[in-house]
Design an enzyme around this catalytic site. Structure first.
Site, PDB file in Angstrom:
ATOM      1  N   ARG A 321       0.677  -1.239   0.014  1.00 10.80           N
ATOM      2  CA  ARG A 321      -0.130  -0.002   0.318  1.00 10.80           C
ATOM      3  C   ARG A 321       0.544   1.177   0.232  1.00 10.80           C
ATOM      4  NH1 ARG A 321      -3.106   1.625   2.781  1.00 10.80           N
ATOM      5  NH2 ARG A 321      -5.403   1.955   1.906  1.00 10.80           N
ATOM      6  N   CYS A 353      14.588  -5.286  -4.446  1.00 12.89           N
ATOM      7  CA  CYS A 353      15.997  -4.042  -4.995  1.00 12.89           C
ATOM      8  C   CYS A 353      14.879  -2.842  -5.557  1.00 12.89           C
ATOM      9  CB  CYS A 353      16.419  -5.131  -6.108  1.00 12.89           C
ATOM     10  SG  CYS A 353      17.117  -5.843  -4.968  1.00 12.89           S
ATOM     11  N   GLU A 354      14.587  -1.517  -5.018  1.00 15.65           N
ATOM     12  CA  GLU A 354      13.509  -1.094  -5.689  1.00 15.65           C
ATOM     13  C   GLU A 354      13.500   0.478  -5.009  1.00 15.65           C
ATOM     14  OE1 GLU A 354       9.518  -1.355  -7.666  1.00 15.65           O
ATOM     15  OE2 GLU A 354       9.724  -3.709  -8.141  1.00 15.65           O
TER      16      GLU A 354
HETATM   17  N1  LLP Z   1     -17.432  -3.705  -3.362  1.00 14.35           N
HETATM   18  C1  LLP Z   1     -16.843  -3.270  -4.371  1.00 14.35           C
HETATM   19  C2  LLP Z   1     -17.771  -3.668  -5.556  1.00 14.35           C
HETATM   20  C3  LLP Z   1     -15.256  -3.245  -4.352  1.00 14.35           C
HETATM   21  O1  LLP Z   1     -15.051  -3.584  -5.620  1.00 14.35           O
HETATM   22  C4  LLP Z   1     -14.669  -3.341  -2.847  1.00 14.35           C
HETATM   23  C5  LLP Z   1     -13.488  -2.299  -2.791  1.00 14.35           C
HETATM   24  C6  LLP Z   1     -15.476  -3.228  -1.855  1.00 14.35           C
HETATM   25  C7  LLP Z   1     -16.925  -3.192  -2.246  1.00 14.35           C
HETATM   26  C8  LLP Z   1     -14.698  -2.720  -0.611  1.00 14.35           C
HETATM   27  O2  LLP Z   1     -14.953  -1.603  -0.394  1.00 14.35           O
HETATM   28  P1  LLP Z   1     -14.025  -1.125   1.220  1.00 14.35           P
HETATM   29  O3  LLP Z   1     -14.916  -1.052   2.343  1.00 14.35           O
HETATM   30  O4  LLP Z   1     -12.825  -1.711   1.305  1.00 14.35           O
HETATM   31  O5  LLP Z   1     -13.563  -0.566   0.984  1.00 14.35           O
HETATM   32  N2  LLP Z   1      -6.192  -2.211  -2.288  1.00 14.35           N
HETATM   33  C9  LLP Z   1      -6.738  -0.779  -2.499  1.00 14.35           C
HETATM   34  C10 LLP Z   1      -8.653  -0.308  -1.985  1.00 14.35           C
HETATM   35  C11 LLP Z   1      -9.236  -1.429  -2.727  1.00 14.35           C
HETATM   36  C12 LLP Z   1     -10.850  -1.388  -3.369  1.00 14.35           C
HETATM   37  C13 LLP Z   1     -11.042  -2.191  -4.047  1.00 14.35           C
HETATM   38  N3  LLP Z   1     -13.031  -2.190  -3.980  1.00 14.35           N
HETATM   39  C14 LLP Z   1      -5.963  -0.650  -1.166  1.00 14.35           C
HETATM   40  O6  LLP Z   1      -5.438  -0.754  -0.671  1.00 14.35           O
HETATM   41  O7  LLP Z   1      -7.095   1.054  -0.569  1.00 14.35           O
END
Ligand code: LLP
Length: 431
Positions: A321, A353-354
């Site tokens: 992240r 290595c970045e």
């Molecule tokens: N529903 C859908 C259709 C989604 O695409 C997502 C997240 C969620 C629910 C859940 O969202 P949340 O409640 O967790 O915000 N990897 C990124 C976050 C990517 C979120 C993708 N979609 C990070 O580490 O911030």
């Protein structure tokens, strides 16, 4: 009202007698048993969050479908399933995880912008509660697969309300420019078409405008548009019984003051008042984000010419992240620093290595020596789930704490296991 967390992390993670603990377990005890780096989750923190979410909507018919992508360990999914959670999944793999963890199929929503025919067929055979459709061609695909199987696919159509979620560009999903959903202006046409296609039962409207939202405004705007759409469709004779409001509610990583779930719930109830639809939610980060930490050991303290570096045994492959979203994760030494210990800016980095392999740049931290453990907080969501074995590093293990006990819920693999995944073609075989 804000979320009520006084500091980043969760109260289940705190110093006790000079040592950082997860509930009643000292992280140094887990490090001695499991080695470092490792992820550590608190059962109590996850349960507390789920119960609080459910309580906020206790007076409404709602379905809470935990977004498995945030933390897809089977034990975490099962913990939530036992509390009554359903699952929001975005691939056959996640669907298999939810089923394996014991989530009943009729509590599973299948989302995602690109589902293959095989995935659609698998979901229909499994009997999922709902498939969320994101495009006109996908409507046709689901109709064709369902008809071929002699099944009816119950679906919601995900609309794109063109709302700015005020979050990091890489995790905003509700603008016209984003690949997600069907433009809300074109949605009535899609619903009419869906009503005519064979093998489909159209049940609702879905939306999800982004992740780590720290403001109710964008949610409210998007939800109002979705409710307006449902009312307009009802006037046209398309009555829908479900509204899937997605996930996206943010957590505190640093100074953010995300809205309290109770305020979010009050807003949702006001906006959907009199609609008579079942509400569905897909929270991921909110459930598990602050219920986990990544523990690493300091390998070296390196005095560079311009900067001082704390080189850890965890790296960007374990927690991506910061490298991907410039995300802030609070860092604490596992041994409690002396009261009044001076904080000096230091770069906390991994061995990959970045230059992007930097957890924190110029972070003011108390003295931390080689060999000492640190914990990166708020790592329960999108931490282990996004990890890889880049640089041929072993995937980081996961540990779940409950009270005074802990269990390894994903062991560190061996190098033999990692290397055995590759295959040699005949023409490179040894002669
Ligand atoms: N529903 C859908 C259709 C989604 O695409 C997502 C997240 C969620 C629910 C859940 O969202 P949340 O409640 O967790 O915000 N990897 C990124 C976050 C990517 C979120 C993708 N979609 C990070 O580490 O911030």
């Amino acid at each position: 009202m804000t979320d009520g967390e006084a500091a980043p992390g969760a109260p289940e993670f705190a110093y006790r007698a000079g040592e950082f603990h997860a509930e009643e377990v000292a992280l140094s005890r887990i490090a001695a048993a499991v080695g470092t780096p490792f992820y550590c989750y608190s059962s109590a923190a996850i349960e507390r969050r789920y119960r609080r979410f459910a309580a906020a909507f206790a007076d409404r018919p709602v379905r809470i479908c935990y977004a498995v992508k945030a933390n897809s360990n089977l034990a975490v999914i099962r913990l939530l399933a036992r509390l009554g959670a359903g699952a929001d999944v975005v691939s056959e793999g996640e669907l298999r995880r939810a089923l394996a963890a014991g989530v009943p199929p009729d509590r599973i929503v299948f989302s995602g912008v690109g589902k293959s025919d095989a995935e659609i067929a698998f979901a229909l055979e499994a009997g999922v509660h709902q498939i969320n459709i994101e495009s006109e061609p996908e409507l046709s695909a689901v109709s064709a697969v369902a008809s071929a199987l002699g099944k009816t696919a119950t679906l919601a159509i995900r609309v794109n309300p063109d709302v700015d979620a005020h979050t990091h560009a890489k995790i905003a999903t509700g603008r016209k420019e984003n690949k997600f959903g069907i433009d809300i202006a074109q949605a009535p046409g899609a619903f009419r078409r869906a009503a005519q296609l064979p093998g489909l039962a159209v049940a609702g409207v879905a939306l999800h405008i982004g992740s780590q939202l720290t403001d109710l405004g964008p949610f409210e705007l998007a939800y109002r548009r979705a409710v307006e759409l449902m009312r307009a469709l009802a006037r046209d004779g398309i009555a829908l019984g479900r509204l899937d409001l997605g996930g996206g509610l943010g957590i505190r990583y640093r100074h953010e003051r995300p809205p309290a779930i109770e305020d979010y719930a009050a807003m949702v109830k006001q906006v959907t008042d009199g609609l008579g639809a079942e509400l569905e939610f897909e929270p991921g980060r909110w459930m598990v984000g602050n219920a986990g930490v990544l523990v690493a050991r300091t390998l070296y303290v390196k005095d560079g010419v311009a900067r001082r570096f704390l080189i850890q045994d965890a790296a960007m492959n374990d927690l991506v992240r910061p490298a991907l979203y410039e995300a802030w994760h609070e860092i604490v030494p596992v041994r409690e620093p002396a009261a009044g210990a001076e904080r000096r800016p230091i770069d906390v980095v991994g061995p990959v290595c970045e230059t992007g392999d930097t957890f924190a740049a110029q972070r003011p931290l108390p003295p931390i020596a080689a060999g000492e453990l640190i914990a990166l907080l708020s790592a329960g969501a999108y931490g282990a789930a996004m990890s890889s074995s880049y640089n041929t590093r072993l995937m980081v293990p996961e540990v779940l704490v409950r009270g005074g006990e802990f269990a390894v819920i994903r062991p560190r693999p061996s190098f033999a296991e990692l290397l055995s995944q590759d295959r040699m073609p005949d023409w490179l075989a040894e002669r």
